[in-house]
Design an enzyme around this catalytic site. Structure first.
Site, PDB file in Angstrom:
ATOM      1  N   CYS A  30       0.875  -1.183   0.000  1.00 22.02           N
ATOM      2  CA  CYS A  30       0.000   0.000   0.000  1.00 22.02           C
ATOM      3  C   CYS A  30       0.911   1.232   0.000  1.00 22.02           C
ATOM      4  O   CYS A  30       2.129   1.131   0.222  1.00 22.02           O
ATOM      5  CB  CYS A  30      -0.886  -0.001   1.243  1.00 22.02           C
ATOM      6  SG  CYS A  30       0.105   0.081   2.759  1.00 22.02           S
ATOM      7  N   HIS A  74       5.492  -5.254   8.703  1.00 22.66           N
ATOM      8  CA  HIS A  74       5.535  -6.671   9.062  1.00 22.66           C
ATOM      9  C   HIS A  74       5.809  -7.532   7.834  1.00 22.66           C
ATOM     10  O   HIS A  74       4.927  -8.237   7.348  1.00 22.66           O
ATOM     11  CB  HIS A  74       4.220  -7.090   9.729  1.00 22.66           C
ATOM     12  CG  HIS A  74       4.111  -6.564  11.125  1.00 22.66           C
ATOM     13  ND1 HIS A  74       2.910  -6.285  11.723  1.00 22.66           N
ATOM     14  CD2 HIS A  74       5.046  -6.262  12.050  1.00 22.66           C
ATOM     15  CE1 HIS A  74       3.114  -5.838  12.941  1.00 22.66           C
ATOM     16  NE2 HIS A  74       4.411  -5.815  13.170  1.00 22.66           N
ATOM     17  N   GLU A  89       0.321  -0.854  16.303  1.00 18.35           N
ATOM     18  CA  GLU A  89      -0.571   0.259  15.943  1.00 18.35           C
ATOM     19  C   GLU A  89      -1.609   0.500  17.040  1.00 18.35           C
ATOM     20  O   GLU A  89      -1.904   1.648  17.400  1.00 18.35           O
ATOM     21  CB  GLU A  89      -1.259  -0.032  14.608  1.00 18.35           C
ATOM     22  CG  GLU A  89      -2.059   1.167  14.129  1.00 18.35           C
ATOM     23  CD  GLU A  89      -2.997   0.828  12.986  1.00 18.35           C
ATOM     24  OE1 GLU A  89      -2.553   0.160  12.021  1.00 18.35           O
ATOM     25  OE2 GLU A  89      -4.161   1.227  13.056  1.00 18.35           O
ATOM     26  N   CYS A 142      -8.442   1.622   6.841  1.00 16.26           N
ATOM     27  CA  CYS A 142      -7.899   2.417   5.741  1.00 16.26           C
ATOM     28  C   CYS A 142      -8.356   1.856   4.393  1.00 16.26           C
ATOM     29  O   CYS A 142      -8.718   0.681   4.275  1.00 16.26           O
ATOM     30  CB  CYS A 142      -6.381   2.485   5.829  1.00 16.26           C
ATOM     31  SG  CYS A 142      -5.571   1.099   5.093  1.00 16.26           S
ATOM     32  N   SER A 184       1.556 -10.025  10.133  1.00 18.58           N
ATOM     33  CA  SER A 184       0.865  -8.915   9.472  1.00 18.58           C
ATOM     34  C   SER A 184      -0.639  -9.054   9.697  1.00 18.58           C
ATOM     35  O   SER A 184      -1.255 -10.037   9.277  1.00 18.58           O
ATOM     36  CB  SER A 184       1.187  -8.935   7.973  1.00 18.58           C
ATOM     37  OG  SER A 184       0.198  -8.225   7.256  1.00 18.58           O
TER      38      SER A 184
HETATM   39  S1  SF4 Z   1      -2.793   2.251   7.576  1.00 12.08           S
HETATM   40 FE1  SF4 Z   1      -3.346   1.372   5.585  1.00 12.08          FE
HETATM   41  S2  SF4 Z   1      -2.219   2.619   4.069  1.00 12.08           S
HETATM   42 FE2  SF4 Z   1      -1.289   2.977   6.102  1.00 12.08          FE
HETATM   43  S3  SF4 Z   1       0.393   1.492   6.231  1.00 12.08           S
HETATM   44 FE3  SF4 Z   1      -1.387   0.553   7.216  1.00 12.08          FE
HETATM   45  S4  SF4 Z   1      -2.377  -0.660   5.567  1.00 12.08           S
HETATM   46 FE4  SF4 Z   1      -0.976   0.809   4.578  1.00 12.08          FE
END
Ligand code: SF4
Length: 399
Positions: free
Chosen positions: A57, A87, A178, A282, A311
């Site tokens: 991405c 990852h 995250e 996202c 991942s």
């Molecule tokens: S939030 Fe979405 S666009 Fe951003 S790194 Fe993660 S998967 Fe990729």
């Protein structure tokens, strides 16, 4: 958060020209060609279909470019990376070869004591927690930020919740980088905000039950230990809630969790004034999930999902495919050991196992129908390697 004077923009034109050459290694002409041909590769004995959205991405591409640019810009300085940039084992191994050092996601780790003001620290695509950022500021290191813009959007949302006294209910994995960073943002600089991380619908059911007055406080807190803010009191902190999510979760599951919690608030209060939501999955995650649903409409003998086992978005792709067709979640070409067995990640056991492949795979007289996709952190060259390994095993080019 006060902005650091030590933030460095490494994406300078003279550096990026070199970096674009460096990252060519993650491209694949074969994969590009299959995509241009409508996602289909026809060979004797093999009908391969590639999803219409797969692999890297924009956020991942940017993070990798930033890591390479940092190495180019500071060849003589120590460069540290917090955790993994993304990852994916292949990408991370290459960065290790380039001399990047690692800072663990634990502030008490001895590596932090080694940091010197002349060091450079890269913040990964997932972002970092506020205490981590504060410590880095105290150390006086130079910072390079590769946090994805989509992650920052989630942070803005949970900060808004915190400012309004709303508890953030984060659909995510409590130990994923995250979610750790997002949870920290929901606490805020003053560490006054509250959060609760729910992993799945079973977790959400417990929360919904508690909101309806059916829960037991000790059992609830025991279940969510390590997944909620310090001093979390469900009697107080579930009064007004706002939903956010880790950007890479399963969209349909997030939607269901939102419905479950909204229904519980509605039942308790007679209205949903104390329920707030915001879809923070996202677009890249969504596109890859949608493309897979579309691919699964085709008749397939098996699906190969390619990506790092840690991942999150790739794991969700594997879950989606496994409901429909025999699915094998592999991280690299060498996982395809033979026509009869594969090393792959088992979603239930949560570890790599050796599994038999469907009998059709070893029947070279049969035209095998294989679907392929890859998570947002998987480079195209790894996808190519897997496809080439399959072609080699099936001896398609010799037939
Ligand atoms: S939030 Fe979405 S666009 Fe951003 S790194 Fe993660 S998967 Fe990729």
């Amino acid at each position: 958060m006060a902005s650091s004077k030590r933030f460095i923009n490494v994406r300078r034109p003279e550096v990026m020209a070199q970096v674009r050459e460096d990252v060519q290694r993650y491209r694949s002409e074969l994969v590009d060609r299959i995509s241009e041909d409508g996602g289909v590769l026809e060979l004797p004995g093999l009908h391969l279909r590639l999803a219409s959205a797969f692999g890297f991405c924009d956020g991942v591409k940017r993070a990798i470019e930033i890591a390479y640019a940092t190495c180019r810009m500071f060849p003589d300085r120590r460069i540290w990376l917090i955790g993994e940039i993304i990852h994916n084992p292949e990408v991370n191994a290459r960065l290790d070869e380039m001399g990047l050092r690692h800072l663990p996601w634990r502030l008490d780790a001895p590596e932090y004591a080694e940091l010197q003001p002349e060091d450079v620290v890269i913040m990964p695509a997932f972002g970092v927690t506020i205490p981590m950022r504060r410590l880095l500021d105290e150390k006086g290191v130079s910072l390079v930020d590769s946090t994805c813009g989509n992650v920052i959007k989630v942070w803005q949302r949970v900060k808004t919740y915190a400012a309004a006294g709303i508890t953030s209910i984060i659909h995510g994995k409590a130990r994923h980088e995250e979610s750790l960073a997002t949870a920290s943002q929901s606490r805020g600089e003053e560490e006054k905000g509250n959060f609760l991380v729910v992993f799945d619908e079973a977790d959400a059911e417990l929360v919904a039950d508690y909101i309806r007055g059916r829960g037991h406080k000790e059992t609830f807190l025991e279940h969510f230990a390590g997944a909620c803010s310090p001093g979390f009191d469900p009697d107080v902190h579930l009064r007004t809630i706002g939903i956010a999510n880790q950007t890479t979760m399963l969209k349909s599951e997030t939607a269901h969790i939102q419905e479950m919690l909204k229904a519980a608030v509605l039942e308790r209060d007679g209205n949903d004034d104390r329920f707030h939501m915001f879809d923070t999955i996202c677009g890249a995650t969504q596109d890859r999930q949608n493309a897979l649903f579309e691919l699964l409409q085709e008749p397939l003998d098996l699906m190969l999902i390619i990506g790092g086992y840690n991942s999150s978005n790739t794991t969700h792709l594997a879950h989606i495919a496994a409901r429909k067709v025999p699915t094998f979640f592999v991280k690299s070409a060498d996982c395809l050991e033979s026509l009869s067995c594969v090393r792959c990640f088992d979603l239930q056991q949560k570890k790599e196992v050796v599994q038999p492949l469907p009998e059709a795979v070893s029947d070279v007289a049969y035209t095998l129908r294989v679907g392929v996709t890859a998570g947002a952190s998987c480079p195209a060259n790894v996808i190519e390697d897997v496809i080439c390994r399959l072609i080699e095993l099936r001896n398609c080019l010799e037939l």
